[in-house]
Design a protein around this motif. Sequence first.
Motif, PDB file in Angstrom:
ATOM      1  N   ARG A 194     -10.161   3.934   4.306  1.00  0.00           N
ATOM      2  CA  ARG A 194     -10.684   2.634   4.707  1.00  0.00           C
ATOM      3  C   ARG A 194     -10.431   1.557   3.660  1.00  0.00           C
ATOM      4  O   ARG A 194     -10.327   0.380   3.995  1.00  0.00           O
ATOM      5  CB  ARG A 194     -12.197   2.768   4.963  1.00  0.00           C
ATOM      6  CG  ARG A 194     -12.814   1.538   5.644  1.00  0.00           C
ATOM      7  CD  ARG A 194     -12.436   1.496   7.113  1.00  0.00           C
ATOM      8  NE  ARG A 194     -12.808   0.225   7.726  1.00  0.00           N
ATOM      9  CZ  ARG A 194     -14.023  -0.081   8.172  1.00  0.00           C
ATOM     10  NH1 ARG A 194     -14.996   0.817   8.069  1.00  0.00           N
ATOM     11  NH2 ARG A 194     -14.272  -1.243   8.733  1.00  0.00           N
ATOM     12  N   LEU A 195     -10.318   1.926   2.380  1.00  0.00           N
ATOM     13  CA  LEU A 195     -10.003   0.919   1.365  1.00  0.00           C
ATOM     14  C   LEU A 195      -8.664   0.256   1.656  1.00  0.00           C
ATOM     15  O   LEU A 195      -8.507  -0.966   1.465  1.00  0.00           O
ATOM     16  CB  LEU A 195      -9.993   1.549  -0.031  1.00  0.00           C
ATOM     17  CG  LEU A 195     -11.322   2.043  -0.588  1.00  0.00           C
ATOM     18  CD1 LEU A 195     -11.126   2.620  -1.979  1.00  0.00           C
ATOM     19  CD2 LEU A 195     -12.368   0.929  -0.613  1.00  0.00           C
ATOM     20  N   GLU A 196      -7.707   1.028   2.122  1.00  0.00           N
ATOM     21  CA  GLU A 196      -6.410   0.462   2.473  1.00  0.00           C
ATOM     22  C   GLU A 196      -6.538  -0.478   3.673  1.00  0.00           C
ATOM     23  O   GLU A 196      -5.967  -1.575   3.690  1.00  0.00           O
ATOM     24  CB  GLU A 196      -5.412   1.577   2.761  1.00  0.00           C
ATOM     25  CG  GLU A 196      -5.168   2.481   1.564  1.00  0.00           C
ATOM     26  CD  GLU A 196      -4.100   3.546   1.834  1.00  0.00           C
ATOM     27  OE1 GLU A 196      -3.303   3.367   2.775  1.00  0.00           O
ATOM     28  OE2 GLU A 196      -4.075   4.543   1.101  1.00  0.00           O
ATOM     29  N   ILE A 206     -17.677  -2.972  -1.901  1.00  0.00           N
ATOM     30  CA  ILE A 206     -16.599  -2.102  -1.426  1.00  0.00           C
ATOM     31  C   ILE A 206     -15.337  -2.920  -1.166  1.00  0.00           C
ATOM     32  O   ILE A 206     -14.224  -2.494  -1.500  1.00  0.00           O
ATOM     33  CB  ILE A 206     -17.027  -1.361  -0.156  1.00  0.00           C
ATOM     34  CG1 ILE A 206     -18.261  -0.496  -0.424  1.00  0.00           C
ATOM     35  CG2 ILE A 206     -15.883  -0.522   0.408  1.00  0.00           C
ATOM     36  CD1 ILE A 206     -18.052   0.595  -1.442  1.00  0.00           C
ATOM     37  N   HIS A 266      -5.788  -2.474  -4.469  1.00  0.00           N
ATOM     38  CA  HIS A 266      -4.599  -3.020  -3.825  1.00  0.00           C
ATOM     39  C   HIS A 266      -3.759  -3.844  -4.801  1.00  0.00           C
ATOM     40  O   HIS A 266      -2.525  -3.721  -4.837  1.00  0.00           O
ATOM     41  CB  HIS A 266      -5.033  -3.887  -2.633  1.00  0.00           C
ATOM     42  CG  HIS A 266      -3.904  -4.509  -1.885  1.00  0.00           C
ATOM     43  ND1 HIS A 266      -3.092  -3.799  -1.032  1.00  0.00           N
ATOM     44  CD2 HIS A 266      -3.455  -5.808  -1.846  1.00  0.00           C
ATOM     45  CE1 HIS A 266      -2.190  -4.610  -0.496  1.00  0.00           C
ATOM     46  NE2 HIS A 266      -2.389  -5.833  -0.976  1.00  0.00           N
ATOM     47  N   LEU A 269      -6.241   6.506   0.501  1.00  0.00           N
ATOM     48  CA  LEU A 269      -7.466   5.766   0.201  1.00  0.00           C
ATOM     49  C   LEU A 269      -8.172   5.280   1.469  1.00  0.00           C
ATOM     50  O   LEU A 269      -9.117   4.497   1.394  1.00  0.00           O
ATOM     51  CB  LEU A 269      -7.175   4.587  -0.745  1.00  0.00           C
ATOM     52  CG  LEU A 269      -6.896   5.010  -2.191  1.00  0.00           C
ATOM     53  CD1 LEU A 269      -6.530   3.802  -3.038  1.00  0.00           C
ATOM     54  CD2 LEU A 269      -8.080   5.754  -2.799  1.00  0.00           C
ATOM     55  N   ALA A 296     -13.706  -3.700  -4.378  1.00  0.00           N
ATOM     56  CA  ALA A 296     -13.033  -2.512  -4.895  1.00  0.00           C
ATOM     57  C   ALA A 296     -11.703  -2.278  -4.186  1.00  0.00           C
ATOM     58  O   ALA A 296     -10.695  -1.911  -4.813  1.00  0.00           O
ATOM     59  CB  ALA A 296     -13.941  -1.293  -4.747  1.00  0.00           C
ATOM     60  N   ALA A 297     -11.691  -2.483  -2.880  1.00  0.00           N
ATOM     61  CA  ALA A 297     -10.454  -2.307  -2.115  1.00  0.00           C
ATOM     62  C   ALA A 297      -9.361  -3.232  -2.624  1.00  0.00           C
ATOM     63  O   ALA A 297      -8.182  -2.833  -2.746  1.00  0.00           O
ATOM     64  CB  ALA A 297     -10.717  -2.558  -0.636  1.00  0.00           C
ATOM     65  N   GLN A 311       0.831  -1.207   0.000  1.00  0.00           N
ATOM     66  CA  GLN A 311       0.000   0.000   0.000  1.00  0.00           C
ATOM     67  C   GLN A 311       0.869   1.262   0.000  1.00  0.00           C
ATOM     68  O   GLN A 311       0.562   2.235  -0.699  1.00  0.00           O
ATOM     69  CB  GLN A 311      -0.926   0.004   1.209  1.00  0.00           C
ATOM     70  CG  GLN A 311      -2.159  -0.863   1.067  1.00  0.00           C
ATOM     71  CD  GLN A 311      -3.162  -0.291   0.084  1.00  0.00           C
ATOM     72  OE1 GLN A 311      -3.268   0.922  -0.082  1.00  0.00           O
ATOM     73  NE2 GLN A 311      -3.897  -1.166  -0.583  1.00  0.00           N
ATOM     74  N   ALA A 360      -8.069  -3.828   2.605  1.00  0.00           N
ATOM     75  CA  ALA A 360      -7.135  -4.691   1.880  1.00  0.00           C
ATOM     76  C   ALA A 360      -6.155  -5.354   2.837  1.00  0.00           C
ATOM     77  O   ALA A 360      -5.861  -6.561   2.709  1.00  0.00           O
ATOM     78  CB  ALA A 360      -6.394  -3.870   0.830  1.00  0.00           C
TER      79      ALA A 360
END
Length: 335
Positions: free
Chosen positions: A44-46, A313, A321, A42, A316-317, A32, A49
Amino acid sequence: MMEFTALSQIASLADTLPVADSAAREAALARQNSLTKPPGSLGRLEELAIFMAGWRATARPVIKKAQAVVFAGNHGICAQGVNPYPQEVTKQMVANFEHGGASINQLCRANGAALSVVALDLDTPTADFTQGPAMTEAETLEAMTRGAAAVDPTADVLILGEMGIGNSTIAAALASALFGATPAEWVGPGTGSDAEGIARKIAAIEAGLARHGGLSAMETLAALGGREQAAICGAVLAARAAHIPVILDGFICTAAAAVLYAADPRLLDHCLVGHASAEPGHRRLLAAIGQKPVLEFDMRLGEGSGAALALGILRAALEVHNGMATFGEAGVSDK
């Protein structure tokens, strides 16, 4: 397949079940921080992942197979008039799920999850917890084992949901018993109770708490819970044994899994909560178990619908990643 033989043994499973792979988490974090973006940009997406990396034990996890399971049960507490719809609706909705007509069917299709429905003795509701325990220990353990058996050990992620007329009362009763506060602070409209219906819910829960005080978390599940709540607990534990992360749905599903948190908080380390339900007790419950929902969409349907939406979601994460270029690959200076 996991089998459960005594409620007193559940809490100790936290000492033996798998934990997140720290090396995979560190490798995912390093990736990341090497991607073509400012570190942390990013949000919460990080985090999602990295969470997936730890529980799937790989720095670059993928979701090839997402499983969704909806457990359905009926409840003796409906004898207290807590439900605006008749219990026959539980069986009717199970048929709707099986024929593809419910919201959860559409959301699973849209987000790439295979859905199954497990009906738990719908013709034999649990007992009325104002009169005695809702389930015996044997009934609770059987439902937990059936929940565990529903989990596909080859899945990369598990979505859990429920259906059961009367089970918003069950959820509020469990939450109040396990985490304190008065029943009135946990009770909401559920499927559409009016003020009189909410008052009946509160009175029923107060009677249940007075009758079933001083119990362990798992004993509380038997005394106040339902078969679908017990099955959710079994599925959560089976997923943990298989290193499968879990997305919980709204208030009712979270309250079921929160029994395990009350037994030992580590038992929910592999779980996400898909959304913050509009049911008023859910935010209080999320605070009690230290969870931050993936989404806040003012939903309160149940069925696993919010969890299925959160799967999109999560996908998408992982796309970000795994698919983004690193600074080195893109020839972009990171300084």
